[in-house]
Design a protein around this motif. Structure first.
Motif, short mmCIF file in Angstrom:
data_model
loop_
_atom_site.label_atom_id
_atom_site.label_comp_id
_atom_site.label_asym_id
_atom_site.label_seq_id
_atom_site.Cartn_x
_atom_site.Cartn_y
_atom_site.Cartn_z
N TYR A 26 0.80 -1.23 0.00
CA TYR A 26 0.00 0.00 0.00
C TYR A 26 0.83 1.28 0.00
CZ TYR A 26 -3.45 -3.54 0.97
OH TYR A 26 -4.22 -4.67 0.90
N PHE A 34 -5.36 -0.88 -5.36
CA PHE A 34 -6.33 -1.55 -4.50
C PHE A 34 -7.74 -0.97 -4.70
CE2 PHE A 34 -8.47 -2.31 -0.33
CZ PHE A 34 -8.72 -3.65 -0.57
N ILE A 37 -9.10 -2.73 -7.55
CA ILE A 37 -9.56 -4.07 -7.16
C ILE A 37 -10.96 -3.97 -6.56
CG2 ILE A 37 -9.21 -5.92 -5.46
CD1 ILE A 37 -6.22 -5.68 -5.92
N TYR A 43 -14.63 -8.67 -7.21
CA TYR A 43 -14.15 -8.50 -5.84
C TYR A 43 -15.35 -8.18 -4.93
CZ TYR A 43 -11.17 -7.44 -1.90
OH TYR A 43 -10.58 -7.45 -0.65
N GLY A 152 -13.45 -4.46 6.65
CA GLY A 152 -12.75 -4.69 5.40
C GLY A 152 -12.11 -6.06 5.26
N GLY A 153 -12.05 -6.82 6.34
CA GLY A 153 -11.47 -8.16 6.24
C GLY A 153 -9.96 -8.20 6.31
N ASN A 154 -9.36 -7.14 6.87
CA ASN A 154 -7.89 -7.13 6.97
C ASN A 154 -7.33 -8.22 7.87
OD1 ASN A 154 -7.59 -4.92 5.22
ND2 ASN A 154 -8.10 -3.51 6.87
N ASN A 157 -5.30 -11.20 6.46
CA ASN A 157 -3.89 -11.15 6.09
C ASN A 157 -2.97 -11.80 7.14
OD1 ASN A 157 -3.87 -7.94 4.32
ND2 ASN A 157 -4.07 -10.03 3.54
N TYR A 197 -9.68 -13.19 -6.68
CA TYR A 197 -8.25 -13.00 -6.38
C TYR A 197 -7.35 -13.30 -7.59
CZ TYR A 197 -9.43 -12.10 -1.60
OH TYR A 197 -9.95 -11.51 -0.48
N THR A 204 -5.07 -7.69 -9.98
CA THR A 204 -4.39 -8.23 -8.79
C THR A 204 -2.92 -8.56 -9.11
OG1 THR A 204 -6.53 -9.18 -8.19
CG2 THR A 204 -4.64 -9.85 -6.89
N PHE A 207 -1.19 -5.37 -8.86
CA PHE A 207 -1.11 -5.04 -7.43
C PHE A 207 0.12 -5.72 -6.79
CE2 PHE A 207 -3.22 -5.85 -3.09
CZ PHE A 207 -3.12 -4.54 -2.67
N GLU A 273 1.19 -12.84 -0.16
CA GLU A 273 0.00 -12.53 0.65
C GLU A 273 -0.77 -13.76 1.08
OE1 GLU A 273 -3.26 -10.23 -1.21
OE2 GLU A 273 -3.42 -9.07 0.65
N SER A 275 -4.70 -14.36 2.34
CA SER A 275 -6.04 -13.77 2.56
C SER A 275 -6.95 -14.88 3.06
CB SER A 275 -6.62 -13.21 1.25
OG SER A 275 -5.85 -12.13 0.78
C1 AVJ Z 1 -7.34 -5.47 2.01
C2 AVJ Z 1 -6.48 -7.47 2.95
C3 AVJ Z 1 -8.84 -7.18 2.75
O1 AVJ Z 1 -7.20 -9.81 1.26
O2 AVJ Z 1 -9.04 -9.31 0.23
C4 AVJ Z 1 -7.36 -7.91 -2.41
C5 AVJ Z 1 -6.32 -7.32 -0.10
N1 AVJ Z 1 -5.44 -8.75 -1.97
N2 AVJ Z 1 -6.98 -8.65 -3.47
C6 AVJ Z 1 -7.95 -8.99 0.73
C7 AVJ Z 1 -6.39 -7.97 -1.47
C8 AVJ Z 1 -5.81 -9.16 -3.22
C9 AVJ Z 1 -7.57 -7.52 0.71
N3 AVJ Z 1 -7.53 -6.93 2.09
#
Ligand code: AVJ
Length: 313
Positions: A26, A34, A37, A43, A152-154, A157, A197, A204, A207, A273, A275
């Motif tokens: 980021y 993002f 996305i 998404y 947001g579902g962080n 991660n 994804y 993505t 990204f 990553e 998710s």
């Molecule tokens: C911001 C962590 C919620 O994991 O869905 C989106 C980031 N990575 N597409 C996720 C993300 C690939 C997103 N988050």
């Protein structure tokens, strides 16, 4: 002296199985990608959580069982797009509350405050920039109970143990009776997740590859991104989406700030990553493992996403 980004890149790219942390996606460029996305039809999390907060604000506020004024503290408020519906509901029902959005980006917080002051002039907003835990610790001294928002579902991660550590820290900085509303992406038809994804537009992929461009820009490296590709894989049993950058040739990259040559094998991977997706039972278990009492889950109509309400006992 090298900074933490440089140190983390060094650790990740000299490990046996190479990795880079998704928290470095980021930068300004990455944040813009993002946004792209979030605007893709595939998404689903953005729309799903927006639906929950638009349609169920009343139920969410009733489930808090707060009597009298309270605080809403949002961790990582960003552009505040989703939260707006909840705030709008509260303001139009004359509920007495203070909104405390926190973000690490001054720019994001300034934009959010300007917009909210215009759209909801009677909102009592106290924006903060900086470290979540310092601000939460301050907020603990408030006379009022608090609803923390971590949307947001962080949390996806983080690996299980890391998630429990982070939630434990949040828990430590709350008062008894305070609530946490946490956004969690749910396990679902694997094809839906795959398409979100491993998107056909290649957004993505951009990204992920932007992370190499960031290393070029900030650490003076010479990654040629055409020599790298992107792969991602969802495991419907564990719920893990794992994203990777693939080296398409055997190649060496020089990173000036680190004065280091990094060699990549033909088809070598860099893990970028995690998710993680959860079932409702796994959400309850995560709550309990981090000392919370799960109260209820608010789901969108397709059951793609949950905003889960937890209490500090
Ligand atoms: C911001 C962590 C919620 O994991 O869905 C989106 C980031 N990575 N597409 C996720 C993300 C690939 C997103 N988050």
């Amino acid at each position: 002296m090298i900074d933490t980004f440089a140190q983390d890149v060094l650790n990740g790219l000299t490990a046996n199985n190479k990795y880079l942390s998704s928290k470095y996606f980021y930068d300004d460029n990455g944040s813009r990608i993002f946004q792209e996305i979030m605007n893709m039809p595939e998404y689903y999390p953005t729309n799903a959580e927006f639906e929950i907060l638009s349609m169920q604000s009343k139920q969410i506020i009733e489930a808090l069982k707060f009597i009298g004024p309270f605080n809403i503290v949002e961790l990582g408020a960003g552009d505040g797009f989703k939260t707006f519906k909840l705030l709008e509901y509260l303001v139009s029902n004359n509920v007495d509350f203070h909104y405390i959005p926190i973000d690490i980006s001054q720019e994001a917080i300034d934009m959010l405050s300007t917009r909210l002051k215009k759209k909801l002039p009677s909102l009592k907003i106290h924006p903060k920039v900086g470290d979540y835990f310092k601000i939460l610790k301050e907020n603990r001294k408030s006379d009022y109970p608090s609803l923390l928002l971590f949307l947001g579902g962080n949390i996806g991660n983080y690996k299980k143990e890391e998630a429990i550590d982070l939630l434990g820290l949040i828990h430590k900085n709350m008062k008894i009776g305070d609530k946490l509303l946490i956004g969690v992406d749910l396990k679902k038809n694997p094809i839906i997740i795959h398409n979100a994804y491993y998107d056909k537009h290649g957004i993505t992929k951009r990204f992920n590859l932007n992370l190499l461009l960031r290393i070029n820009r900030e650490l003076g490296a010479d990654f040629k991104i055409d020599d790298f590709d992107f792969y991602c894989h969802y495991n419907p049993i564990t719920g893990d989406v794992k994203s990777y950058i693939i080296s398409l040739t055997k190649q060496t990259v020089y990173i000036k700030t680190l004065d280091k040559h990094i060699t990549f094998d033909y088809n070598e991977l860099i893990w970028t990553e995690l998710s993680k997706k959860y079932s409702p039972d796994e959400i309850s278990n995560l709550a309990k493992a981090s000392h919370f009492k799960p109260i209820t889950n608010f789901l969108d109509c397709k059951h793609y996403f949950a905003d889960s309400l937890w209490e500090k006992m």
